[in-house]
Structures are given as C-alpha cells and as structure tokens.
Design a protein around this motif. Structure first.
Motif, PDB file in Angstrom:
ATOM      1  N   MET A   1       4.676  -9.764  -0.537  1.00 19.89           N
ATOM      2  CA  MET A   1       4.059 -10.051   0.745  1.00 19.89           C
ATOM      3  C   MET A   1       4.939  -9.532   1.882  1.00 19.89           C
ATOM      4  O   MET A   1       6.152  -9.575   1.816  1.00 19.89           O
ATOM      5  N   SER A   2       4.292  -9.040   2.953  1.00 20.19           N
ATOM      6  CA  SER A   2       5.004  -8.541   4.100  1.00 20.19           C
ATOM      7  C   SER A   2       4.653  -9.399   5.310  1.00 20.19           C
ATOM      8  O   SER A   2       3.811 -10.275   5.235  1.00 20.19           O
TER       9      SER A   2
ATOM     10  N   ARG B   1      -6.421  -0.245   8.709  1.00 16.90           N
ATOM     11  CA  ARG B   1      -5.943  -1.494   8.119  1.00 16.90           C
ATOM     12  C   ARG B   1      -5.482  -2.439   9.226  1.00 16.90           C
ATOM     13  O   ARG B   1      -4.648  -2.073  10.056  1.00 16.90           O
TER      14      ARG B   1
ATOM     15  N   ALA C   1      -1.530  -7.108   6.166  1.00 11.80           N
ATOM     16  CA  ALA C   1      -0.210  -6.760   5.635  1.00 11.80           C
ATOM     17  C   ALA C   1       0.382  -7.937   4.863  1.00 11.80           C
ATOM     18  O   ALA C   1       1.364  -7.781   4.139  1.00 11.80           O
TER      19      ALA C   1
ATOM     20  N   TRP D   1      -0.816  -9.318   2.316  1.00 18.83           N
ATOM     21  CA  TRP D   1      -1.069  -9.228   0.879  1.00 18.83           C
ATOM     22  C   TRP D   1      -0.196  -8.167   0.205  1.00 18.83           C
ATOM     23  O   TRP D   1      -0.066  -7.055   0.711  1.00 18.83           O
ATOM     24  N   SER D   2       0.365  -8.512  -0.946  1.00 18.74           N
ATOM     25  CA  SER D   2       1.126  -7.551  -1.755  1.00 18.74           C
ATOM     26  C   SER D   2       0.345  -7.140  -2.996  1.00 18.74           C
ATOM     27  O   SER D   2       0.841  -6.380  -3.814  1.00 18.74           O
TER      28      SER D   2
ATOM     29  N   LEU E   1       7.125  -5.126  -4.610  1.00 15.73           N
ATOM     30  CA  LEU E   1       5.929  -4.367  -4.238  1.00 15.73           C
ATOM     31  C   LEU E   1       5.587  -3.314  -5.284  1.00 15.73           C
ATOM     32  O   LEU E   1       4.414  -3.073  -5.578  1.00 15.73           O
TER      33      LEU E   1
ATOM     34  N   LEU F   1       2.190  -0.845  -6.129  1.00 20.06           N
ATOM     35  CA  LEU F   1       2.398   0.231  -5.163  1.00 20.06           C
ATOM     36  C   LEU F   1       3.312   1.290  -5.776  1.00 20.06           C
ATOM     37  O   LEU F   1       4.157   0.980  -6.609  1.00 20.06           O
TER      38      LEU F   1
ATOM     39  N   ASP G   1       3.466   3.483   1.480  1.00 21.32           N
ATOM     40  CA  ASP G   1       2.773   2.203   1.288  1.00 21.32           C
ATOM     41  C   ASP G   1       3.768   1.045   1.279  1.00 21.32           C
ATOM     42  O   ASP G   1       3.509  -0.022   1.856  1.00 21.32           O
TER      43      ASP G   1
ATOM     44  N   ARG H   1       5.054   0.425   4.823  1.00 18.92           N
ATOM     45  CA  ARG H   1       4.047  -0.258   5.635  1.00 18.92           C
ATOM     46  C   ARG H   1       4.006  -1.741   5.301  1.00 18.92           C
ATOM     47  O   ARG H   1       3.876  -2.595   6.194  1.00 18.92           O
ATOM     48  N   LYS H   2       4.098  -2.079   4.012  1.00 21.79           N
ATOM     49  CA  LYS H   2       4.106  -3.485   3.608  1.00 21.79           C
ATOM     50  C   LYS H   2       5.309  -4.230   4.177  1.00 21.79           C
ATOM     51  O   LYS H   2       5.232  -5.411   4.512  1.00 21.79           O
TER      52      LYS H   2
ATOM     53  N   ASP I   1       6.710  -3.466   6.931  1.00 16.44           N
ATOM     54  CA  ASP I   1       6.639  -3.346   8.384  1.00 16.44           C
ATOM     55  C   ASP I   1       7.822  -2.556   8.948  1.00 16.44           C
ATOM     56  O   ASP I   1       8.383  -2.900   9.994  1.00 16.44           O
TER      57      ASP I   1
END
Length: 337
Positions: free
Chosen positions: A1-2, A175, A180, A182-183, A246, A251, A256, A259-260, A262
């Motif tokens: 999770m991010s 998106r 964000a 959700w992982s 992740l 992923l 990607d 981005r997760k 941030d």
C-alpha cells in the motif's frame, strides 16, 4: 500500500455540506496545502466525513438523501464479536449494512478459490448523483473504508488475504490519487465495486477480541486510526522492503512501483542505491522466489518459465541455477524426494 490522497476539487459537495452544517474544514485542508498541492490525505477525507456525520447525526455524512442515524450502527456490535473468520466478518458486515440502509447494496460471492464482497451502489440515493466524479470518488473511498474496517477488526487478516479490487470508474481514465492506497491489481469498468479475497485465508480461524464500537464516531475513528498506524509503519520501513512488497503483489515496472510509493523513478533508484540494492536485483529475487514456490507445488519448468515471462527455458534455467546452484528441474526433483 502507498500513501493515498483526495483532490480537494473532487469533494466540493462535502465542502458545501460542511458550510451548511457549520463544520470548519480549515484544519484539514490547510495542513495538506503546505506543499501547494490541492489535495488532502485519505485519512483527512474520512476526518471530514466524520465531522459531517457527527454534525448532521447522519452516518452517511450527508452523502445519502436518506438519513442513517448513529444509533443504527450499534446493531453490529454483538454480531461482530461472534465472527470466527474473515469470511464470517465480511458476511456479518454485508448483512447488517443492508439492514441499516434498508436495501440490498452489499452481497458476498464465492468461487475460483476467491471470496468477493460486492458493493452495488447503482440505486443508492446519492444527494449528488448527477456529479459523476464525486459519486465515483465516494465509491472508491468506500472500498478503502470497508477494507480498513475489516483489516482492523481481523488484525491484518484482510490485507493478507486481499487479492484484487474492482472499481466502477472506466478503464483508461487518469488514475485518481485515492486509489494509490491499493497494492493489489485494480480492475476498472466493473458493474459494481468488489473486494476480492483469497478464500482459504478468509476461512482461517480468528477471534475479534476487542469491543467493537460501530457508532458514527467509533466507525470513522477505527478507520482513521488504522490508516494513521499504517502510514506510520510504512514511514519506518525501508524503500527496499516496501519495493519487495509491491513486487510480490505483482508489479514489475519501476514506474509502477515509484507511483505506488508516491516518488519519482529517479528518487526510487537513488533511495534503493543508498540502501545498497538495485531494482533489477529485487525484481529477479522476487521472480525466483515465486518460481521456487511454483516448483515446490508441482509446477513444471515450462509453466514456471511462462508464468515469470522469461523468453525461453534456457534463460530461466541459467537465472535459477545462479541463484540456487542447481537447475529448476534438479531443485524440484530434490524437493519432491
């Protein structure tokens, strides 16, 4: 999770409702705007909802045209403490939320080793139904709220079992920052929201030991506390550890993962380098661990090669042998014997 955020512009109906009910939103919005971004953290979105819910005596935080009083929430308390698994918790939550709202918006589906909690808001009496962006944001955040509620009640069992999320917003759209959170993989354009869990893990025995306060304040406070705790834990973990998580969730591209987390791809590379690792090495390690698990469960070398997107079996054999000191076939044979 991010780390997840909500755009201020996306919650205008809540801002309008706050003015109507005399709720001061400045503490939440000012805190998030220090860096110049017009957004708030997901936990502050739920703080705003909690303030509105308490000010209006409406558990829906004035999102619904049908008021839901806080006293109805007490309905869940005894039943929740009788739950003996994540599955039972999901079933009880779905049943009683339907009873509270007086309609069937929630259901549970089983199949393909998965358990799905389905939230169908197609006929929910939104006050701002004509505002599609707001309705979709509310739905996105509702899945987050329900998962946090389940995860806090089951002491992390929900996160361990979560496999996929289905959202109603269309595929291909930008998106939104709230997602964000959700992982796990997201599927867009679904007819209803779905939280999909591993069936076996959902059936594992557990016991809810604490008292469950499902009043307006109790419900939102539980979700907010869970988010604050999660963010604090994530902040203390290394970038390498969070990257591994992740990658294990499916992923595979640096962009990607960044981005997760941030952060930018350049920052991800720099942070990993400072911790003495490289992204490609973490990706290879994750793939080979997955391959080891597949081989132990009886998968063929060809199946493992295909599942891990190797160009051919020889490339997979070379990578596996460098890692384990033996070929995948020899490893599988030794394990079976």
């Amino acid at each position: 999770m991010s780390r997840a955020f909500v755009e201020i512009g996306d919650i205008q109906p809540l801002v309008d409702a706050a003015v109507e009910h005399g709720v001061d939103l400045a503490p939440f919005i000012q805190r998030s705007d220090e860096g110049g971004d017009a957004r708030i953290e997901i936990a502050d979105y739920f703080r705003i909802q909690r303030s509105l819910a308490l000010a209006s005596d409406d558990l829906t935080a004035v999102i619904s045209s049908r008021k839901l009083t806080f006293k109805t929430g007490q309905f869940l308390i005894a039943q929740m403490q009788n739950a003996t698994s994540l599955m039972a918790t999901i079933e009880i939550l779905a049943e009683h939320m339907n009873m509270m709202h007086g309609d069937t918006y929630n259901s549970v589906r089983f199949g393909d080793s998965r358990l799905a909690l389905i939230i169908d808001d197609s006929h929910f009496p939104y006050r701002s139904r004509e505002n599609t962006d707001f309705v979709e944001l509310v739905g996105d955040c509702l899945t987050i709220k329900i998962h946090c509620l389940l995860d806090s009640l089951t002491e992390g069992a929900a996160s361990a079992a979560l496999r996929r999320i289905k959202l109603k917003r269309r595929r291909g759209e930008t998106r939104r920052p709230q997602n964000a959170f959700w992982s796990v993989p997201l599927e867009y354009g679904a007819p209803a929201y779905e939280l999909i869990y591993d069936f076996d893990l959902a059936c594992a025995p557990l016991q809810i030991r604490e008292a469950v306060d499902m009043s307006t304040d109790g419900l939102f406070s539980r979700v907010i506390s869970h988010l604050d705790t999660r963010d604090a834990i994530d902040g203390e973990r290394s970038i390498a550890a969070r990257t591994r998580d992740l990658l294990e969730d499916g992923l595979s591209r640096q962009s990607d993962v960044a981005r997760k987390l941030d952060i930018s791809v350049a920052t991800l590379r720099r942070r990993l380098s400072e911790e003495g690792v490289q992204f490609r090495d973490l990706l290879l390690e994750t793939r080979l661990l997955r391959a080891e698990g597949m081989l132990k469960r009886g998968a063929s070398v060809a199946q493992a090669t295909e599942a891990l997107d190797y160009s051919d079996i020889r490339a997979f054999n070379r990578a596996f042998k460098r890692w384990k000191g033996k070929t995948p076939a020899a490893f599988a044979q030794d394990f079976q014997s």
